[in-house]
Design an enzyme around this catalytic site. Structure first.
Site, short mmCIF file in Angstrom:
data_model
loop_
_atom_site.label_atom_id
_atom_site.label_comp_id
_atom_site.label_asym_id
_atom_site.label_seq_id
_atom_site.Cartn_x
_atom_site.Cartn_y
_atom_site.Cartn_z
N GLU A 260 0.89 -1.18 0.00
CA GLU A 260 0.00 0.00 0.00
C GLU A 260 0.92 1.21 0.00
O GLU A 260 1.48 1.57 1.04
CB GLU A 260 -0.89 -0.01 1.26
CG GLU A 260 -1.77 -1.24 1.39
CD GLU A 260 -2.90 -1.26 0.38
OE1 GLU A 260 -3.30 -0.20 -0.11
OE2 GLU A 260 -3.38 -2.37 0.07
N CYS A 294 -2.33 9.00 2.36
CA CYS A 294 -1.90 8.42 1.08
C CYS A 294 -2.83 8.81 -0.06
O CYS A 294 -2.39 8.99 -1.18
CB CYS A 294 -1.81 6.91 1.21
SG CYS A 294 -3.34 6.19 1.84
P1 NAD Z 1 8.28 4.70 4.85
O1 NAD Z 1 8.27 3.99 3.57
O2 NAD Z 1 9.38 5.61 5.16
O3 NAD Z 1 8.23 3.65 6.07
C1 NAD Z 1 7.21 2.68 6.19
C2 NAD Z 1 7.66 1.56 7.09
O4 NAD Z 1 8.69 0.81 6.45
C3 NAD Z 1 8.23 1.99 8.43
O5 NAD Z 1 7.62 1.22 9.43
C4 NAD Z 1 9.70 1.64 8.30
O6 NAD Z 1 10.29 1.32 9.52
C5 NAD Z 1 9.67 0.43 7.41
N1 NAD Z 1 10.91 0.12 6.70
C6 NAD Z 1 11.91 0.98 6.34
N2 NAD Z 1 12.86 0.31 5.65
C7 NAD Z 1 12.48 -0.98 5.58
C8 NAD Z 1 13.01 -2.15 5.00
N3 NAD Z 1 14.17 -2.14 4.32
N4 NAD Z 1 12.33 -3.31 5.11
C9 NAD Z 1 11.15 -3.35 5.75
N5 NAD Z 1 10.58 -2.28 6.34
C10 NAD Z 1 11.23 -1.10 6.25
O7 NAD Z 1 6.87 5.45 4.92
P2 NAD Z 1 6.35 6.55 5.95
O8 NAD Z 1 7.15 7.79 5.81
O9 NAD Z 1 6.16 5.94 7.30
O10 NAD Z 1 4.88 6.79 5.36
C11 NAD Z 1 4.61 7.65 4.31
C12 NAD Z 1 4.37 6.88 3.03
O11 NAD Z 1 3.41 5.85 3.22
C13 NAD Z 1 3.79 7.76 1.94
O12 NAD Z 1 4.39 7.47 0.72
C14 NAD Z 1 2.34 7.37 1.91
O13 NAD Z 1 1.66 7.62 0.70
C15 NAD Z 1 2.41 5.92 2.22
N6 NAD Z 1 1.13 5.44 2.72
C16 NAD Z 1 0.36 4.62 1.93
C17 NAD Z 1 -0.89 4.20 2.37
C18 NAD Z 1 -1.78 3.31 1.52
O14 NAD Z 1 -2.70 2.70 2.06
N7 NAD Z 1 -1.56 3.21 0.22
C19 NAD Z 1 -1.34 4.60 3.62
C20 NAD Z 1 -0.54 5.44 4.38
C21 NAD Z 1 0.70 5.85 3.94
#
Ligand code: NAD
Length: 489
Positions: A260, A294
């Site tokens: 997502e 998002c």
């Molecule tokens: P992010 O991608 O920085 O982090 C998301 C998660 O990934 C965190 O828990 C982080 O610890 C983890 N992570 C980081 N590196 C990793 C790895 N190598 N392996 C596994 N996990 C890892 O995102 P963010 O800044 O927390 O959130 C913002 C983003 O999320 C935006 O792009 C937003 O659009 C998206 N988002 C999407 C939805 C949806 O339903 N489509 C909903 C909310 C947010």
């Protein structure tokens, strides 16, 4: 009005939940979690060690293999208990969210408590459904009967973004547990605290051990979790960049992934749209939660004949969309999550202006003594090819793009790497005819409609897989074909 919850003392938890026990992290790194409205540290905690990641996954595996977890009624009971925990502790958990994310208190209550409760109760009902399907007798040879059965995927690594932690807890755990999976939940290191409080409350609820485990950490812990050989399925919410990494990490074990990811969603205002009536909600929808959503509809497509009118109404709208103290019940947007994130968003606006764009409504920072605040802003005089129209800012900034014909508007709407959501404003019948032509996972007509049976998810770089409702359960199921010979009639 300032919410009375602002004076609640939240007893922060630093403990992970592994195999039914609350334990401190033993990893080498600390997380420092701050309050984006006050810039103060809320608490510090140790990350999970790689051993603890393994323990959490193994606990989830044991719980998954146990006979007790095959009982649909038990799964329903666990999901209902989770909903009740949210309901009974709504004030504490709302306060935790306001502190750690800066989400305004009214929105936090609605989207992080109310919506998760409704989702978990809907998932509890879906836990009882037997989806197996008889194919009936085929003449053969040999004559046979067969069934399509659905088996739970197994152990789920559930990884959450920072913006709506308890909502993602409900969508991921709800779908996984309803399907018969067990899970290890990894909250964002930027906002793990409300989930850790929820984990502590879960631990006190006398539920089967190991069904839900919660660990904390950053990218290293995420990598250890997603590459663990006993994880069958990864359900990830976050950015496109990390989503790509997660998919690559999943590849060697051929793990199933649901991603997502981000968006750059359009709001398409048809020529007949009632500009006076809708302009404020068009902007409020992406200014809310300081743009950290998002599906935020940040590309606004307006017919050229209505463009000036729309800008006039937009100036009024931005003046009335209140940005400020998230404890104020009338506020639409609090701070963004961090200083770096505010700088990143402001950088996009500054580059757009340098390239000839113009802030046509809102903009700047509110007058607040501290906190990572930013006013909502609307940027005009840019094209859909500009950086600010193509990339996800994850902030309260929209772009307005004029169009001449509805076909051109559809082309602009679809000209994006993302495909998460779109909103169409105008005649409902015309909008429904246009909806299938939009390359996005969700189309809302004349405003946002919350449904617990929606199948949320994206086309293109907004991800793969679906969350919520029946599709949100099927995401955690494997399809199995079972056939047997039947005697000749
Ligand atoms: P992010 O991608 O920085 O982090 C998301 C998660 O990934 C965190 O828990 C982080 O610890 C983890 N992570 C980081 N590196 C990793 C790895 N190598 N392996 C596994 N996990 C890892 O995102 P963010 O800044 O927390 O959130 C913002 C983003 O999320 C935006 O792009 C937003 O659009 C998206 N988002 C999407 C939805 C949806 O339903 N489509 C909903 C909310 C947010």
């Amino acid at each position: 009005m300032i919410s009375p919850l602002s004076s609640l003392t939240v007893p922060w938890s630093q403990e992970l939940l592994i195999d039914g026990d609350l334990v401190r992290g033993e990893g080498p790194d600390h997380l420092v979690v701050g309050d984006p409205a006050t810039e103060e540290t809320l608490t510090e905690l140790r990350e999970a060690s790689s051993d603890q990641v393994g323990q959490a996954v193994e606990a989830a595996r044991r719980a998954f293999e146990s006979d007790t977890w095959k009982d649909r009624e038990l799964r329903r009971h666990v999901l209902l208990t989770m909903a009740n925990i949210l309901e009974e502790n709504a004030e504490l958990l709302t306060a935790a969210i306001v502190h750690e994310v800066g989400t305004p208190v009214t929105l936090a209550r609605l989207l992080q408590i109310g919506e998760p409760i409704a989702l978990l109760r809907a998932f509890a009902d879906l836990a009882l459904v037997n989806r197996d399907r008889s194919l009936g007798v085929a003449d053969g040879p040999p004559r046979s009967d067969a069934v399509i059965a659905y088996q739970p995927s197994g152990v789920v690594a559930a990884i959450a973004a920072y913006n709506y932690p308890l909502l993602f807890t409900a969508t991921k755990l709800g779908g996984a547990l309803a399907a018969g999976c067990t899970a290890v939940l990894l909250p964002s290191p930027q906002a793990p605290l409300s989930i850790l409080l929820f984990a502590r409350l879960l631990q006190q609820a006398d539920l089967p051990r190991g069904v839900v485990n919660v660990i904390v950490g950053g990218a290293g812990v995420g990598q250890a979790l997603t590459t663990h050989s006993d994880v069958d399925k990864i359900s990830f919410t976050g950015s496109v960049g990390v989503g790509r990494q997660v998919m690559a990490q999943a590849a060697s074990g051929l793990k199933r992934v649901a991603l997502e990811l981000g968006g750059k969603s359009p709001s398409l205002l048809l020529p007949d749209a009632d500009i006076d009536a809708i302009t404020e909600q068009v902007h409020a929808r992406y200014v809310r939660n300081a743009g950290q959503g998002c599906s935020s509809p940040t590309r606004i497509l307006v017919h050229e004949s209505r463009y000036d009118d729309f800008l006039d109404r937009s100036r009024d709208a931005f003046a009335s969309l209140k940005v400020g103290d998230p404890w104020d019940t009338t506020v639409v947007a609090g701070p963004v999550i961090s200083e770096q994130h505010r700088e990143r968003i402001e950088g996009y606006v500054a580059r757009a202006v340098d390239a000839g764009g113009k802030v046509v409504a809102g903009g700047g920072r509110p007058d607040m003594p501290r906190g990572w605040y930013l006013n909502g802003a609307l940027v005009g005089e840019v094209t859909n090819k500009s950086e600010i129209a193509r990339e996800e800012l994850f902030g309260p900034v929209g772009v307005v793009l004029p169009y001449r014909t509805v076909d051109e508007a559809l082309a602009i709407a679809n000209d994006s790497d993302f495909g998460l959501a779109a909103t169409i404003y105008g005649d409902s019948v015309a909008a429904r005819e246009l909806a299938p032509r939009l390359r996005v996972g969700t189309v809302m007509i004349n405003g946002w409609i919350p449904r617990q049976d929606k199948a949320g998810g994206g086309f293109k770089m907004s991800g793969m897989g679906r969350e919520i409702g029946e599709e949100g359960v099927r995401e955690f199921l494997e399809t199995q074909f079972i056939a047997w010979p039947e005697p000749q009639a």
